[in-house]
Design a protein around this motif. Structure first.
Motif, PDB file in Angstrom:
ATOM      1  N   ASN A  65      43.841  44.103  70.669  1.00  0.00           N
ATOM      2  CA  ASN A  65      43.863  44.861  71.921  1.00  0.00           C
ATOM      3  C   ASN A  65      45.158  45.646  72.009  1.00  0.00           C
ATOM      4  O   ASN A  65      46.076  45.290  72.742  1.00  0.00           O
ATOM      5  N   LEU A  66      45.199  46.710  71.228  1.00  0.00           N
ATOM      6  CA  LEU A  66      46.435  47.469  71.135  1.00  0.00           C
ATOM      7  C   LEU A  66      46.796  48.137  72.459  1.00  0.00           C
ATOM      8  O   LEU A  66      47.973  48.275  72.796  1.00  0.00           O
ATOM      9  N   SER A  67      45.778  48.542  73.209  1.00  0.00           N
ATOM     10  CA  SER A  67      46.063  49.214  74.477  1.00  0.00           C
ATOM     11  C   SER A  67      46.795  48.266  75.417  1.00  0.00           C
ATOM     12  O   SER A  67      47.744  48.660  76.104  1.00  0.00           O
ATOM     13  N   GLU A  68      46.378  46.996  75.428  1.00  0.00           N
ATOM     14  CA  GLU A  68      47.048  46.012  76.276  1.00  0.00           C
ATOM     15  C   GLU A  68      48.478  45.795  75.805  1.00  0.00           C
ATOM     16  O   GLU A  68      49.402  45.684  76.614  1.00  0.00           O
ATOM     17  N   ILE A  82      50.408  47.885  74.204  1.00  0.00           N
ATOM     18  CA  ILE A  82      51.244  49.040  74.534  1.00  0.00           C
ATOM     19  C   ILE A  82      51.568  49.064  76.021  1.00  0.00           C
ATOM     20  O   ILE A  82      52.705  49.310  76.432  1.00  0.00           O
ATOM     21  N   ARG A  83      50.569  48.731  76.849  1.00  0.00           N
ATOM     22  CA  ARG A  83      50.808  48.728  78.292  1.00  0.00           C
ATOM     23  C   ARG A  83      51.870  47.702  78.663  1.00  0.00           C
ATOM     24  O   ARG A  83      52.787  47.971  79.440  1.00  0.00           O
ATOM     25  N   GLU A  84      51.768  46.519  78.065  1.00  0.00           N
ATOM     26  CA  GLU A  84      52.727  45.454  78.356  1.00  0.00           C
ATOM     27  C   GLU A  84      54.128  45.867  77.907  1.00  0.00           C
ATOM     28  O   GLU A  84      55.115  45.681  78.623  1.00  0.00           O
ATOM     29  N   ARG A 124      55.520  48.466  80.233  1.00  0.00           N
ATOM     30  CA  ARG A 124      55.894  47.884  81.516  1.00  0.00           C
ATOM     31  C   ARG A 124      57.263  47.200  81.410  1.00  0.00           C
ATOM     32  O   ARG A 124      58.125  47.352  82.257  1.00  0.00           O
TER      33      ARG A 124
END
Lengths: 274, 330
Positions: A225-228, A230-232, A235
């Motif tokens: 889950n690369l999008s997660e 990157i988001r983390e 943040r």
């Protein structure tokens, strides 16, 4: 001078009665549990005993130190601002009131105090678990959702005595490291939901901690889950920048860079997708 | 909880014991001064207030008497709230129905008593939400520094006290107030607690017969207190989001295994709605399509995901996803 004589006279019979107390109550000790993680509690056979504040502090001290303490030392630690005489009389009253509740967990010999041998303290088990996780000598039952709950509690939060604060900081560091190791172990077994749960618990313990964020990001990467991830990462980077004016470590930056490189858009060459 | 009448204003301190009605446990209350005044009020009340017919004054006095320890409700209306004990007497009802007080945090804050919504001031709402999320006892100090981070200690504790007093005005015990710690009473049913348990059961595949149903999808599609942006909330909200998305993916797998493809798709798509770039959610959708041998649907879903990932992040799907599609489509 007569004062001291009085004290000596009163000490001897008191100890004598204590010893018989101890012997009488010995069989009941096996099912006494003291909890110092999250919140102090003392339970005998599943029902909790409520203690007066002084007795509670005494039991808390013995549970955290887990060694024999000389009376004078215990009194000094518990009542650092009182003089010796007052402190020892406070200690005596704490012991008496503890006996009054019927939950006799403290073994008091002539000069030393300790917990009964069969008294269970939750901190001991939790520290054992934490060490096993960090050293990698864990059993299968260690990598479970219960371990996350055990490692999420701080030691006697809200107790600000010197002897608590140091131990509490010690345990705080230990549990955060253990949670990060636990997250890695879960991820290795493919239990990514729990890996993320463990890392989250570490982040709740200290939101600034980079190793906890890294554990979380690695768990996201582990299940692709690369999008997660990157988001983390973004943040965390924003939070560090805004509040401390810092950047994430080079390690973290490299991790993100290498992961995004391996999954970089390849112009739709190799699959039927494009 | 019952506050014992005997208090002893001698020897320079006041000793008050509170007795827990259910367990019979006695807790000495150390907040001596406050109880000294309230105890005095209790003694003088008959003389001060005159006849018991003066209901309004009596009610007022009762409220003032026990601001810290929510004891019994002050009128007959809510006396029957007895949480789990009365619950065991009615085994046929669902866990939710056994409670009269319901606290909902998923999808927005809502407190109801016998299905009637109760309006609360913002401070009390935040306190209840904090305690409900943390489930076990929380220290007063922890509570106030999380809820009122900007102000000094005296103001924080004043805010906490006023939040507690307003809650006491509701008329039924919501918060269990101990010496230094607070938690929700066991009479309150909290949707988050139950949903968390459901999510854990789904993830660990230790499901009950009532877990793998379409209703679980709806439960797991709700966000935790959307719009609340306190620092402590954002972490909790993210924690719940991750938990529910994983649970939805597990649920989808379980549905697929049972051959209930429409439900499997609904669960997977609920996870996709949570994060459209999430690969494991897309993977669950594709697996459900492939289980039905709908290869074209699977391929279309994959391409949609691939395009989105390119547009947003300039990234490729993972190699294992590509392999699954290559294998499934050929």
């Amino acid at each position: 001078v007569p004062f001291i004589g009085c004290r000596d006279a009163s000490v001897a019979p008191r100890n004598a009665t204590t010893r018989t107390d101890v012997e009488r109550q010995a069989p009941e000790w096996s099912d006494i549990r003291i909890s110092v993680l999250g919140r102090f509690s003392l339970a005998r056979g599943g029902t909790s005993c409520s203690l007066p504040r002084g007795s509670e502090r005494l039991v808390g001290l013995l549970a955290v130190q887990r060694s024999n303490l000389r009376r004078a030392v215990a009194a000094g630690l518990l009542w650092p601002d009182s003089d010796e005489f007052r402190a020892s009389s406070s200690l005596r009253s704490a012991l008496t009131r503890l006996r009054g509740t019927g939950c006799t967990v403290v073994e008091s010999r002539s000069s030393a105090l300790s917990l009964g041998e069969n008294v269970e303290v939750d901190l001991t088990a939790a520290q054992g678990l934490a060490h096993r996780l960090i050293e990698g000598t864990l059993s299968d039952s260690d990598v479970s959702a219960d371990s996350i709950a055990t490692l999420s509690a701080d030691l006697l939060p809200g107790w600000y005595d010197d002897w608590v604060v140091l131990e509490a900081e010690d345990w705080h560091q230990l549990r955060l490291h253990a949670l990060e190791s636990l997250s890695t172990s879960f991820a290795r077994k493919g239990g990514f939901a729990h890996a993320i749960g463990a890392a989250m618990a570490a982040i709740k313990g200290d939101p600034w901690r980079e190793s906890a964020r890294q554990a979380l990001v690695r768990a996201h990467i582990g299940e692709n889950n690369l999008s997660e991830a990157i988001r983390e990462y973004e943040r965390y980077r924003r939070m560090l920048r805004q509040e401390l004016g810092l950047n994430p470590s080079l390690d973290f930056v490299r991790l993100m860079r290498s992961v995004t490189l391996t999954r970089r858009w390849n112009g739709g060459r190799d699959t039927l997708g494009a | 909880m019952r506050v014992e009448k005997g208090f002893a204003p001698y020897r320079g301190y006041v000793r008050v014991n509170a007795t827990d009605r259910r367990t019979g446990e006695r807790h000495p209350v150390e907040d001596g001064l406050q109880f000294f005044t309230t105890g005095l009020l209790a003694l003088l009340r008959p003389r001060l207030l005159g006849s018991p017919a003066d209901g309004r004054m009596k009610d007022l006095a009762h409220r003032r008497q026990t601001p810290r320890l929510p004891t019994e409700p002050h009128d007959g209306r809510a006396l029957s709230i007895d949480g789990r004990e009365s619950a065991s007497a009615a085994p046929g009802r669902s866990p939710r129905e056994r409670f009269k007080l319901h606290l909902q945090l998923l999808g927005g804050f809502r407190l109801t008593q016998d299905e009637v919504a109760i309006d609360l001031p913002r401070g009390s709402e935040r306190l209840l939400a904090f305690l409900a999320i943390h489930e076990d006892f929380s220290r007063r100090g922890t509570v106030v520094s999380a809820l009122w981070p900007g102000s000094d200690d005296r103001r924080r504790f004043a805010s906490l006290r006023s939040a507690l007093v307003r809650l006491h005005g509701v008329g039924c015990p919501l918060v269990d107030v101990r010496r230094q710690a607070l938690r929700l009473t066991e009479d309150v049913w909290v949707d988050l607690t139950e949903s968390r348990e459901l999510a854990h059961r789904l993830i660990d595949e230790q499901t009950r017969s009532t877990d793998v149903v379409a209703a679980s999808i709806a439960t797991l599609s709700l966000e935790l207190l959307p719009g609340w942006s306190d620092d402590w909330m954002t972490i909790e909200a993210e924690d719940w989001r991750q938990l529910r998305l994983h649970a939805l993916e597990s649920l989808s797998t379980l549905f697929t295994r049972k051959g209930r493809i429409p439900d499997a798709l609904a669960a997977a798509l609920a996870a996709v709605r949570g994060d459209s770039l999430r690969e494991t959610a897309r993977l669950a959708v594709v697996r459900a399509h492939l289980a039905e041998n709908n290869r074209s649907e699977a391929l279309r879903e994959f391409q949609r995901f691939r395009r989105l990932l390119y547009e947003e992040l300039r990234l490729e799907p993972s190699a294992s996803f590509v392999k699954l599609i290559d294998g499934g489509a050929s």
